[in-house]
Design an enzyme around this catalytic site. Structure first.
Site, mmCIF file in Angstrom:
data_model
loop_
_atom_site.group_PDB
_atom_site.id
_atom_site.type_symbol
_atom_site.label_atom_id
_atom_site.label_comp_id
_atom_site.label_asym_id
_atom_site.label_seq_id
_atom_site.Cartn_x
_atom_site.Cartn_y
_atom_site.Cartn_z
ATOM 1 N N HIS A 89 48.925 54.015 40.631
ATOM 2 C CA HIS A 89 49.408 53.096 41.801
ATOM 3 C C HIS A 89 50.176 52.447 41.438
ATOM 4 C CE1 HIS A 89 46.566 54.961 44.007
ATOM 5 N NE2 HIS A 89 45.853 54.625 43.583
ATOM 6 N N HIS A 114 49.943 42.758 38.852
ATOM 7 C CA HIS A 114 50.549 44.338 38.917
ATOM 8 C C HIS A 114 51.925 44.346 40.101
ATOM 9 C CE1 HIS A 114 48.297 42.981 42.184
ATOM 10 N NE2 HIS A 114 48.817 44.183 43.496
ATOM 11 N N HIS A 116 55.019 45.754 42.816
ATOM 12 C CA HIS A 116 55.144 47.018 43.905
ATOM 13 C C HIS A 116 57.171 46.838 43.733
ATOM 14 C CE1 HIS A 116 51.507 46.715 45.717
ATOM 15 N NE2 HIS A 116 51.159 45.411 45.147
ATOM 16 N N HIS A 133 52.247 40.656 42.124
ATOM 17 C CA HIS A 133 51.183 40.029 42.300
ATOM 18 C C HIS A 133 50.277 39.226 41.344
ATOM 19 C CE1 HIS A 133 51.260 41.986 46.950
ATOM 20 N NE2 HIS A 133 52.186 41.395 46.532
ATOM 21 N N THR A 200 46.177 44.583 49.787
ATOM 22 C CA THR A 200 47.148 45.930 50.207
ATOM 23 C C THR A 200 47.092 47.311 49.748
ATOM 24 O OG1 THR A 200 49.338 45.282 48.239
ATOM 25 C CG2 THR A 200 49.171 44.053 50.469
ATOM 26 N N THR A 201 45.967 47.513 49.141
ATOM 27 C CA THR A 201 45.668 48.427 48.551
ATOM 28 C C THR A 201 43.931 48.443 49.238
ATOM 29 O OG1 THR A 201 44.827 47.926 46.867
ATOM 30 C CG2 THR A 201 47.398 48.633 46.758
#
Ligand SMILES: [Zn+2]
Length: 250
Positions: A89, A114, A116, A133, A200-201
């Site tokens: 992801h 991680h 985005h 994040h 957010t996942t």
């Protein structure tokens, strides 16, 4: 991951090369950023994900109308190193244990960070090329404190360049990092917006004290491209604020 599990997984992957993404993507049910397993369907993919569709404090948000408030300053004491993983992801760095963030008298420990692309949070409708994040956990309550920092094209950033050079190219790949200092990704000022939201996942759990840095960090556009070559779209669309307050430290 335990070594034994890792070997088991390797055997499984050898038997089923096309399953790589699914196997690593999902500790639970498979989800993605588009099509039938995309964000608008996360809530119905499994019972554990129900907050994704029925929650009222979801993240990310389009940050607007923040209220200036006397919110506590952030004190960071992170450690260098860790391991870098392509989890299907995103690219995630498992932090060296013992790194801390203090927000006033609330102590959190850095678990992982991680990336985005593009940014998940927006500022008055504006999206940024990337967002990192930093995910922290409160030792006693288990609540999460996530610090988001926007990454924008500009001067090269030593930390991001070192990470980009080490991005594992295939889902499931993981490698040790030496001497990479996550503090290098912070903007000079730690002014921030704060609000209460969610992961957010999936499973979109509403357990996150969000802190979003107001100032972005510049990184080399070539390093952004190293990330988008792997993940060109891994941002959940912004959700309704439902009258939540967004506080601003300046
Ligand atoms: Zn994230």
């Amino acid at each position: 991951m335990e070594r034994r599990d890792f070997i088991k997984r390797l055997a499984f992957l050898a038997a089923c090369p096309l399953c790589v993404k699914t196997a690593y993507a999902a500790e639970g049910v498979h989800w993605s950023y588009e099509g039938e397993s995309g964000p608008e369907h996360w809530g119905s993919l499994s019972k554990e994900n129900s907050a994704c569709s029925s929650g009222s404090q979801q993240s990310p948000l389009d940050i607007r109308g923040a209220i200036k408030a006397d919110i506590p300053g952030l004190a960071l004491n992170w450690k260098s190193g860790g391991t870098i993983l392509n989890n299907g992801h995103t690219i995630q760095v498992k932090a060296t244990p013992g790194g801390t963030l203090r927000r006033g008298d609330k102590p959190y420990e850095l678990v992982q960070y991680h990336f985005h692309a593009p940014s998940e949070h927006l500022v008055e409708g504006k999206r940024f090329p990337m967002e990192v994040h930093f995910v922290h956990k409160h030792a006693e309550t288990g609540a999460l404190g996530v610090l988001g920092v926007f990454l924008v094209p500009g001067a090269a950033n030593t930390t991001f360049a070192s990470l980009a050079a080490a991005f594992p190219q295939k889902a499931g790949d993981e490698t040790a990092l030496h001497y990479v200092d996550p503090r290098g990704l912070l903007p000079t000022s730690l002014k921030y917006w704060a609000y209460e939201g969610s992961l957010t996942t999936p499973p979109c759990s509403e357990i996150v004290d969000w802190m979003v840095a107001i100032d972005p960090t510049e990184v080399d556009v070539a390093d952004i491209k190293r990330f988008t070559a792997l993940y060109s779209m891994n941002a959940r669309p912004a959700l309704a604020s439902n009258r939540r307050y967004i506080l601003s430290s300046s």
